[in-house]
Design a protein around this motif. Structure first.
Motif, PDB file in Angstrom:
ATOM      1  N   CYS A 109       0.580  -1.113  -0.020  1.00 58.00           N
ATOM      2  CA  CYS A 109       0.044  -0.164   0.186  1.00 58.00           C
ATOM      3  C   CYS A 109       0.842   1.160   0.160  1.00 58.00           C
ATOM      4  O   CYS A 109       0.348   2.327  -0.628  1.00 58.00           O
ATOM      5  CB  CYS A 109      -0.787   0.036   1.380  1.00 58.00           C
ATOM      6  N   THR A 110       2.138   1.164   0.654  1.00 59.61           N
ATOM      7  CA  THR A 110       2.874   2.434   0.611  1.00 59.61           C
ATOM      8  C   THR A 110       3.492   2.542  -0.601  1.00 59.61           C
ATOM      9  O   THR A 110       3.527   3.731  -1.235  1.00 59.61           O
ATOM     10  CB  THR A 110       3.935   1.980   1.564  1.00 59.61           C
ATOM     11  N   ASP A 111       4.006   1.454  -1.422  1.00 60.38           N
ATOM     12  CA  ASP A 111       4.539   1.760  -2.546  1.00 60.38           C
ATOM     13  C   ASP A 111       3.435   2.097  -3.728  1.00 60.38           C
ATOM     14  O   ASP A 111       3.895   2.961  -4.595  1.00 60.38           O
ATOM     15  CB  ASP A 111       5.208   0.392  -2.982  1.00 60.38           C
ATOM     16  N   ILE A 112       2.385   1.671  -3.839  1.00 58.97           N
ATOM     17  CA  ILE A 112       1.118   2.205  -4.558  1.00 58.97           C
ATOM     18  C   ILE A 112       0.903   3.299  -4.353  1.00 58.97           C
ATOM     19  O   ILE A 112       0.112   3.988  -5.128  1.00 58.97           O
ATOM     20  CB  ILE A 112       0.278   0.815  -4.746  1.00 58.97           C
ATOM     21  N   GLY A 113       0.584   3.627  -2.929  1.00 64.87           N
ATOM     22  CA  GLY A 113       0.031   4.913  -2.464  1.00 64.87           C
ATOM     23  C   GLY A 113      -1.568   4.998  -2.227  1.00 64.87           C
ATOM     24  O   GLY A 113      -2.038   5.800  -2.625  1.00 64.87           O
ATOM     25  N   LEU A 114      -1.700   3.811  -1.627  1.00 62.66           N
ATOM     26  CA  LEU A 114      -3.369   3.482  -1.171  1.00 62.66           C
ATOM     27  C   LEU A 114      -3.548   4.332   0.133  1.00 62.66           C
ATOM     28  O   LEU A 114      -2.488   4.300   0.820  1.00 62.66           O
ATOM     29  CB  LEU A 114      -3.563   2.004  -1.086  1.00 62.66           C
ATOM     30  N   LYS A 115      -4.711   4.509   0.421  1.00 64.50           N
ATOM     31  CA  LYS A 115      -5.290   5.098   1.613  1.00 64.50           C
ATOM     32  C   LYS A 115      -5.171   4.302   2.669  1.00 64.50           C
ATOM     33  O   LYS A 115      -5.041   4.637   4.026  1.00 64.50           O
ATOM     34  CB  LYS A 115      -6.421   5.789   1.551  1.00 64.50           C
ATOM     35  N   GLU A 116      -5.434   2.807   2.489  1.00 64.85           N
ATOM     36  CA  GLU A 116      -5.550   1.868   3.485  1.00 64.85           C
ATOM     37  C   GLU A 116      -4.334   1.699   4.132  1.00 64.85           C
ATOM     38  O   GLU A 116      -4.223   0.762   5.123  1.00 64.85           O
ATOM     39  CB  GLU A 116      -5.949   0.571   2.654  1.00 64.85           C
ATOM     40  N   VAL A 117      -3.115   2.392   3.648  1.00 64.37           N
ATOM     41  CA  VAL A 117      -1.864   1.883   4.603  1.00 64.37           C
ATOM     42  C   VAL A 117      -1.802   2.336   6.109  1.00 64.37           C
ATOM     43  O   VAL A 117      -1.493   1.364   6.829  1.00 64.37           O
ATOM     44  CB  VAL A 117      -0.851   2.730   3.668  1.00 64.37           C
ATOM     45  N   GLN A 118      -2.447   3.369   6.312  1.00 63.25           N
ATOM     46  CA  GLN A 118      -2.912   3.699   7.775  1.00 63.25           C
ATOM     47  C   GLN A 118      -3.519   2.561   8.672  1.00 63.25           C
ATOM     48  O   GLN A 118      -3.211   2.451   9.645  1.00 63.25           O
ATOM     49  CB  GLN A 118      -3.279   5.112   8.000  1.00 63.25           C
ATOM     50  N   GLU A 119      -4.578   2.307   7.963  1.00 64.20           N
ATOM     51  CA  GLU A 119      -5.533   1.083   8.678  1.00 64.20           C
ATOM     52  C   GLU A 119      -4.393  -0.145   9.055  1.00 64.20           C
ATOM     53  O   GLU A 119      -4.534  -0.624  10.033  1.00 64.20           O
ATOM     54  CB  GLU A 119      -6.736   0.753   7.863  1.00 64.20           C
ATOM     55  N   TYR A 120      -3.711  -0.604   7.910  1.00 72.21           N
ATOM     56  CA  TYR A 120      -3.032  -1.946   8.091  1.00 72.21           C
ATOM     57  C   TYR A 120      -1.926  -1.577   8.987  1.00 72.21           C
ATOM     58  O   TYR A 120      -1.313  -2.367   9.696  1.00 72.21           O
ATOM     59  CB  TYR A 120      -2.650  -2.301   6.589  1.00 72.21           C
ATOM     60  N   ALA A 121      -1.110  -0.350   8.940  1.00 72.15           N
ATOM     61  CA  ALA A 121       0.025  -0.182   9.787  1.00 72.15           C
ATOM     62  C   ALA A 121      -0.578  -0.071  11.355  1.00 72.15           C
ATOM     63  O   ALA A 121      -0.013  -0.664  12.236  1.00 72.15           O
ATOM     64  CB  ALA A 121       0.377   1.206   9.635  1.00 72.15           C
ATOM     65  N   THR A 122      -1.985   0.569  11.751  1.00 69.63           N
ATOM     66  CA  THR A 122      -2.389   0.391  12.987  1.00 69.63           C
ATOM     67  C   THR A 122      -2.472  -1.114  13.758  1.00 69.63           C
ATOM     68  O   THR A 122      -2.133  -1.454  14.509  1.00 69.63           O
ATOM     69  CB  THR A 122      -3.635   1.127  13.164  1.00 69.63           C
ATOM     70  N   LYS A 123      -2.981  -1.866  12.607  1.00 69.10           N
ATOM     71  CA  LYS A 123      -3.365  -3.222  12.935  1.00 69.10           C
ATOM     72  C   LYS A 123      -1.933  -4.062  13.269  1.00 69.10           C
ATOM     73  O   LYS A 123      -1.636  -4.664  14.155  1.00 69.10           O
ATOM     74  CB  LYS A 123      -3.868  -3.935  12.022  1.00 69.10           C
ATOM     75  N   LEU A 124      -1.228  -3.516  12.319  1.00 71.45           N
ATOM     76  CA  LEU A 124       0.298  -4.244  12.537  1.00 71.45           C
ATOM     77  C   LEU A 124       1.040  -4.104  13.804  1.00 71.45           C
ATOM     78  O   LEU A 124       1.428  -4.786  14.410  1.00 71.45           O
ATOM     79  CB  LEU A 124       1.154  -3.766  11.636  1.00 71.45           C
ATOM     80  N   LYS A 125       0.928  -2.709  14.194  1.00 66.74           N
ATOM     81  CA  LYS A 125       1.349  -2.075  15.299  1.00 66.74           C
ATOM     82  C   LYS A 125       0.682  -2.991  16.722  1.00 66.74           C
ATOM     83  O   LYS A 125       1.471  -3.289  17.818  1.00 66.74           O
ATOM     84  CB  LYS A 125       1.462  -0.765  15.731  1.00 66.74           C
ATOM     85  N   ARG A 126      -0.838  -2.854  16.541  1.00 55.97           N
ATOM     86  CA  ARG A 126      -0.998  -3.756  17.566  1.00 55.97           C
ATOM     87  C   ARG A 126      -0.837  -5.167  18.034  1.00 55.97           C
ATOM     88  O   ARG A 126      -0.948  -5.637  18.926  1.00 55.97           O
ATOM     89  CB  ARG A 126      -2.806  -3.495  17.517  1.00 55.97           C
ATOM     90  N   LEU A 127      -0.659  -5.781  16.661  1.00 51.70           N
ATOM     91  CA  LEU A 127      -0.333  -7.339  16.761  1.00 51.70           C
ATOM     92  C   LEU A 127       0.836  -7.414  17.135  1.00 51.70           C
ATOM     93  O   LEU A 127       1.126  -8.625  17.856  1.00 51.70           O
ATOM     94  CB  LEU A 127      -0.823  -8.014  15.338  1.00 51.70           C
TER      95      LEU A 127
END
Length: 828
Positions: A702-720
């Motif tokens: 998502c970061t490479d492509i520039g998608l908006k979902e990157v923040q959502e996935y990053a939050t989930k990743l930090k929590r996990l």
């Protein structure tokens, strides 16, 4: 009388003491030197009277005398004392010849003083025999006939040795020379002098060799030449051979036609020949499905000259038409067929007489005794097969049918077969998956004699061993061994139970004892090889399996074990060679093919490894290890698109394993299809929302492509990751200061395809896959250290590597055809 006395010379009284007196006296009758001066003798020779037959002594008044010239020139008269005239005497004024002179070997030309030689031995050796004229037509014919006979004999010998091609060539050569011989005979002698027996033997041998070489058209033409020639006597019976050829060609109508023609031409005095032809006719009717006609033929045979084959075929025919009562009657007829062999008591010595013992020892295993054993074994085979065939259909249930057969057998001369039928009844229960009834039936033999008890206990031990009830299996194995200490099957089963308990040394002792009792017990030899392999005595294990290979040349299990022992001995070249022999026996065995691929991979030959792994995948596309290797191979060769299909299949086989789906997404990412990779990662996240590796790749993409979902996935990743860290701290504190902690996986989540990979725990054989994969913390890293099982696996499914049981387990369908049915669970 006065004349007779004149010829009597009395010795003087003064000479009584002279022992040699009288030896110098000479009888003038034997004087032949003065015959030329004897007027009467010369007159007799010159006249015709001398050529007449001699006058016998029966003529009266023959006691006449004639003057005989003496050696001193005087003439005296000598008369025969029997009244017969002396040779050369005068009768009625006519002289007779001296008839005894020439017949005694004396001739006129004999000189005085010559040796007496009536046989003519002084003439020297006989002249040499005249040499044969080999250029004469008669001699050429004799030599050619001898050559034809020799060729026929050589053809027959070659056929007996199995060289059918050479036998046919000799037969053809004999035929060509025989035709030349016939033409030469016709030129020299009359046609009546042609040797028909030689012509017949040459043609008959040629037809036989054609038939042996499966040249049926040529054989039929040759037989036709013999049959149509009216000069050959008894040639009509060769139509039986022609019928046999048509039977092999499945031309049943013509076969029956020629059998019947041969039957019509054979006189009734040849009873045995007619019975055999009738049997052929009945078998041909069975093959055509005309069971009623076959029944008529076999019924006629059983009424005229009953035999085992006809009785068995009659049961088969009644079984085909479903006549229960006739099946019972035919079975009773089969039981009643006389064997015409001696009882076993004949070969037991009744006393200690050494002469009798020597005779019995000599005939105990001679050819006649062997023939009797074969006949008895054939009878038992027919009876057992017939009983197994009709028992399920002659009564309401197969158990009742078996009971009827057992009762009939008990009342016959085959009493010993009754127990075998009872055991076969238990086997039928096993085929019907009714193990309880099978066990109950076998337990009935515990109170029988030792032989039957040992056989039943052996089978019970076998059953319990298959059900992994080793205690019961050991108990019945002990019972079988105690009942018959020399039963190799019982000893093998006992060794199996000890092997299952891990006591390999003791198991080897039981297997060795079984081999001492029966050196052909292949189960014991195989199991002792497994035992030595467990004990890491690889040389002895290899020796056992090589011996077994000499006995069972095409046994896939033996070939695999030899290859595996060589692999354990770190000799991959020999292991590969034996595995190549294995796949020549079972070319569709996926485990053998994958093992070959593994060995070539360990040797660094990736192309050969890929070939055998791919063949293994073709025959069994559900082996995860093979699928994993093939996917890794395509990643290593930069063909990620081809690797996708293998990882997708792996995800179908193991849908709960996230790593296969992660591998599919990684292949899409490596091939540049980022959108497809993103969709795959999202699908994985929906199925496995707590998978950290998936979230990492989603954040990176998502970061490479520039998608908006990157923040959502990053939050989930930090929590996990935080939850994972807390969990690891709890585990670390629970270990009471233990230094071992699970290391965090590290690695870059870069999107470029030029990342390096670290070594895998899978080993060198998966090096190709690991070099192409990302870091060790990548989700598609192999997570299993499991090696391929060493046990042999056939294409039908996996088998655990356990000792063979002694009982045989091949169970075939009871078939109508006159074929050997499958062995049951009897130990021998």
């Amino acid at each position: 009388m006065v004349q007779m006395m004149q010829n009597v010379h009395l010795a003087p009284e003064t000479d009584e003491d002279d022992l040699y007196s009288g030896y110098n006296d000479y009888n003038p009758t034997y004087d032949t030197e003065e015959l030329e001066n004897d007027t009467a003798f010369q007159q007799a020779v010159r006249t015709s009277h001398g050529r007449r037959p001699p006058i016998t002594a029966k003529i009266p008044s023959t006691a006449v005398t004639r003057p005989v010239a003496t050696g001193y020139g005087s003439k005296t008269s000598l008369a025969s004392s029997m009244g017969r005239p002396m040779t050369g005497t005068l009768q009625d004024g006519v002289a007779r010849p001296m008839t005894a002179v020439r017949a005694a070997g004396f001739t006129k030309a004999a000189l005085r003083g010559s040796a007496f030689d009536p046989l003519g031995q002084s003439r020297g050796p006989a002249p040499p025999l005249e040499a044969k004229n080999e250029d004469s037509p008669e001699e050429k014919i004799r030599q050619l006939e001898k050559k034809v006979n020799e060729l026929v004999e050589e053809s027959c010998v070659a056929n007996g040795c199995g060289d059918l091609k050479l036998a046919l060539e000799k037969a053809k050569d004999a035929g060509r020379k025989e035709r030349v011989l016939v033409r030469q005979r016709e030129q020299v002698t009359t046609p009546e002098n042609i040797n028909l027996d030689l012509t017949y033997s040459v043609l008959f041998n040629l037809a036989s060799q054609y038939s042996a070489n499966e040249m049926y058209a040529e054989a039929l033409n040759t037989y036709q030449v013999i049959v149509k020639n009216k000069m050959f006597s008894n040639a009509g019976r060769l139509k039986v051979n022609m019928g046999n050829i048509y039977l092999k060609q499945r031309n049943y109508s013509k076969a029956i036609k020629f059998y019947r023609m041969a039957l019509d031409q054979i006189p009734s005095v040849h009873k045995e020949m007619r019975i055999k032809i009738l049997q052929n006719i009945g078998v041909t009717f069975i093959k055509t499905g005309q069971y009623s006609d076959a029944i008529n033929s076999f019924e006629h045979i059983m009424s005229m000259a009953p035999n085992l084959k006809a009785g068995f075929n009659l049961i088969l025919s009644y079984f085909a038409v479903g006549d229960q009562e006739k099946m019972k009657k035919a079975f009773q007829k089969l039981i009643a067929v006389p064997l015409e062999i001696d009882e076993d008591d004949k070969y037991i010595s009744p006393n200690d007489d050494p002469h009798t013992n020597l005779v019995i020892e000599a005939i105990k295993n001679d050819h006649l005794r062997q023939m009797e054993r074969e006949r008895k074994a054939m009878a038992e085979k027919y009876i057992m097969t017939a009983a197994k065939l009709i028992a399920p259909v002659i009564e309401t249930s197969f158990a009742v049918g078996y009971d009827w057969c057992v009762e009939v057998v008990k009342a016959s001369q085959y009493v010993e077969l009754a127990n075998d039928l009872e055991i076969n009844k238990a086997i039928t229960y096993l085929r019907q998956k009714d193990f309880n009834q099978a066990v109950e039936t076998l337990k009935m033999f515990e109170k029988k004699d030792s032989r039957v008890k040992s056989a039943a206990a052996t089978n019970l031990s076998f059953l319990y061993y298959l059900e992994n009830e080793f205690a019961q299996a050991s108990s019945y194995a002990d019972l079988a061994v105690n009942s018959d200490r020399y039963n190799p099957s019982a000893l093998t089963n006992k060794g199996n139970t000890v092997f299952a308990n891990g006591d390999y040394e003791k198991a080897a002792e039981f297997y060795k004892e079984a081999l001492r009792n029966d050196s052909s017990c292949t189960e014991a030899l195989y199991n002792i090889g497994l035992t030595y392999k467990k004990l890491n005595r690889l040389d002895e294990a290899l020796d056992c399996f090589l011996k077994l290979h000499a006995i069972l040349r095409n046994s896939a299990q033996v070939l695999y074990q030899i290859a595996h022992v060589y692999e354990l001995m770190e000799d991959p070249n020999q292991a590969i060679e034996w595995l190549m022999q294995l796949i020549s026996v079972v070319p569709t065995d996926s485990r053998a093919l994958s093992k070959l691929g593994e060995l070539y991979d360990s040797e660094g030959d990736k192309s050969q490894a890929f070939q055998y792994y791919y063949e293994s995948y073709r025959y069994f596309p559900s082996n995860i290890e093979v699928i994993e290797w093939l996917g890794a191979y395509y990643i290593d060769t930069q063909f990620c698109e081809k690797a996708i299909q293998y990882f997708e299949r792996a995800s179908l086989i193991q849908p709960t394993q996230v790593k296969w789906q992660l591998m599919v997404a990684s292949c899409f990412r490596r091939s540049g299809n980022y959108q497809k990779a993103l969709d795959t990662y999202k699908d994985i996240h929906r199925k496995f929302p707590e998978n950290v590796e998936c979230l990492r790749f989603l954040v990176r993409l998502c970061t490479d492509i520039g998608l908006k979902e990157v923040q959502e996935y990053a939050t989930k990743l930090k929590r996990l990751e935080k939850m994972k860290e807390i969990r690891e701290q709890r585990i670390k504190s629970g270990r009471d200061g233990s230094g071992g902690s699970r290391s965090k996986r590290e690695g870059s989540a870069g999107s470029d395809s030029g990342q390096n990979c670290s070594a895998s725990s899978k080993g060198e054989r998966l090096g190709a896959r690991l070099r192409a994969l990302p870091g060790t913390n990548e989700p598609y890293e192999s997570s299993s250290n499991k090696e391929i099982d060493a046990s042999y696996v056939d294409p039908l499914g996996p088998q655990i590597e356990r000792p063979k049981t002694a009982a045989k387990k091949r169970i075939d369908e009871d078939d109508f055809a006159d074929e050997e049915l499958g062995d049951d669970l009897l130990p021998e």
